[in-house]
Design an enzyme around this catalytic site. Structure first.
Site, short mmCIF file in Angstrom:
data_model
loop_
_atom_site.label_atom_id
_atom_site.label_comp_id
_atom_site.label_asym_id
_atom_site.label_seq_id
_atom_site.Cartn_x
_atom_site.Cartn_y
_atom_site.Cartn_z
N ASP A 70 0.83 -1.20 0.00
CA ASP A 70 0.00 0.00 0.00
C ASP A 70 0.87 1.26 0.00
O ASP A 70 1.97 1.26 0.56
CB ASP A 70 -0.88 -0.03 1.27
CG ASP A 70 -2.09 0.88 1.14
OD1 ASP A 70 -2.31 1.43 0.05
OD2 ASP A 70 -2.81 1.03 2.14
N ASN B 44 -10.83 -2.58 -5.82
CA ASN B 44 -10.04 -1.65 -6.64
C ASN B 44 -10.73 -1.24 -7.95
O ASN B 44 -10.34 -0.27 -8.59
CB ASN B 44 -8.65 -2.22 -6.96
CG ASN B 44 -7.69 -2.18 -5.78
OD1 ASN B 44 -6.73 -2.97 -5.71
ND2 ASN B 44 -7.92 -1.28 -4.84
#
Ligand code: FPP
Length: 261
Positions: A36, A84
Site C-alpha cells: 500500500d 479496486n
C-alpha cells in the site's frame, strides 16, 4: 524452512538467516503483503499516481529476492482487490496493463529462480481475457518449480473467497456429495482458492494503514500483523527482514498458552 530443499539451497538460506541475526527455527513459512502507498508515494513527488505503481515493481522484486534468500516457502502479494474496480477508469486500465506487462516481463526470471506462480481471486468478466491468458501461461510455465510459491492475489477479496467456497459446498450438498452436518472448518478451508498453500504466519501492510482490507480473511485468522509506515515503493528486502525480526519477537499462542510447534 519446512520444505525438502536441495541441501546447497538450504545451507545458503541458513547462512543468510544467521547473517541477518534471525532465528532459523522461527522463519515464517508464508508471508503475505498488502503493498500500500504507491499513490501517496507518487503524489508526494508531484507525479501521477500510476508512477507510484511503476516504482512498486522494483520494491516487489527486491522483496521476492529477499524471500528467496531466506528460503520462505510462500510469498503472497495483494496486487488488485475486488474493491479496486472503484478507482478511476484510467487507473484501473493502467493497473490491468501494468500487471499484464509485469507478468510477461518477469515470469522467465521467476521461473529461472525456481518460483511457482499462483493466482488467487475471481476470474470474472471484468478481468481482461488477455491478462487471464498470461496468468494461465505463467502458471503453466512455473508449475513444476518447488523453491517458493509466489501467490498473486488479483481481483481478490477475502469475503468473495468465502462466498465462492460456500457456493461450492452448497452445490456439493445439493448433489448429495456432503451434508450440512459434515461442514466444518476443515471442509471450508479445503474449498478456498489455494488449500494447498499453508496459512500465512505473517501479514505485512505498508503505508501506515492499520486495517486488513478484506485480505485473506479466513487464512490469516492466526497470523501476526506487522504494520509499517514505509510506502510500498520504498519497501525492500531489508524491510522484509525487519518485519520478520518483529514477528520473531512475538509470542504466538494460537489461543492457548504455549507456542504451537
Ligand atoms: C496500492 O497502492 C497498490 C496497488 C493497488 C497495486 C500494487 C501492485 C504492484 C506493485 C504490482 C503487482 C503485480 C503483480 C502481477 C505481482 P495505492 O494506489 O492504494 O496507494 P495509496 O494508498 O497511496 O493511494
Amino acid at each position: 524452512m519446512a520444505r525438502n530443499r536441495p541441501s546447497a539451497e538450504r545451507d545458503a538460506a541458513l547462512r543468510e538467516i544467521k547473517r541477518l541475526g534471525l532465528n532459523p527455527e522461527r522463519i515464517p513459512r508464508h508471508v503475505a503483503i498488502v503493498m500500500d502507498g504507491n499513490g501517496r508515494w507518487a503524489q508526494a513527488r508531484g507525479l501521477p499516481r500510476t508512477e507510484g505503481h511503476a516504482a512498486g515493481e522494483s520494491a516487489l522484486f527486491d522483496t521476492v529476492e529477499g524471500a528467496l534468500e531466506i528460503g520462505l516457502d510462500c510469498l503472497t502479494v495483494f496486487a488488485f482487490s475486488t474493491e479496486n474496480w472503484r478507482r478511476p477508469a484510467s487507473e484501473v486500465r493502467y493497473l490491468m496493463k501494468f500487471n499484464e506487462s509485469l507478468l510477461v516481463r518477469r515470469r522467465d526470471e521467476l521461473n529461472e529462480r525456481g518460483v511457482r506462480m499462483l493466482f488467487s481471486g475471481r476470474r470474472d468478466w471484468r478481468v481482461p481475457k488477455r491478462l487471464l491468458r498470461h496468468m494461465d501461461e505463467s502458471i503453466e510455465l512455473t508449475k513444476k518449480n518447488t523453491r517458493m510459491d509466489f501467490v498473486i492475489a488479483f481481483n481478490y477479496g477475502g469475503r468473495a473467497e468465502i462466498v465462492d467456497a460456500v457456493r461450492k459446498i452448497a452445490s456439493d450438498v445439493a448433489d448429495g456429495a456432503t451434508s450440512p452436518e459434515k461442514i466444518d472448518e476443515k471442509s471450508i478451508a479445503r474449498h478456498l482458492y489455494h488449500p494447498e498453500v499453508p496459512e500465512p504466519d505473517l501479514v505485512i501492510r505498508t503505508s501506515g494503514e492499520i486495517r486488513t482490507s478484506n485480505f485473506l480473511l479466513w487464512e490469516a485468522a492466526y497470523a501476526e500483523y506487522v504494520f509499517t509506515p514505509v510506502l510500498w515503493p520504498d519497501f525492500n528486502r531489508e524491510q522484509l527482514f525487519a518485519a520478520i525480526a518483529e514477528y520473531q519477537s512475538r509470542d504466538r499462542r494460537f489461543g492457548g498458552v504455549e507456542e504451537r510447534k
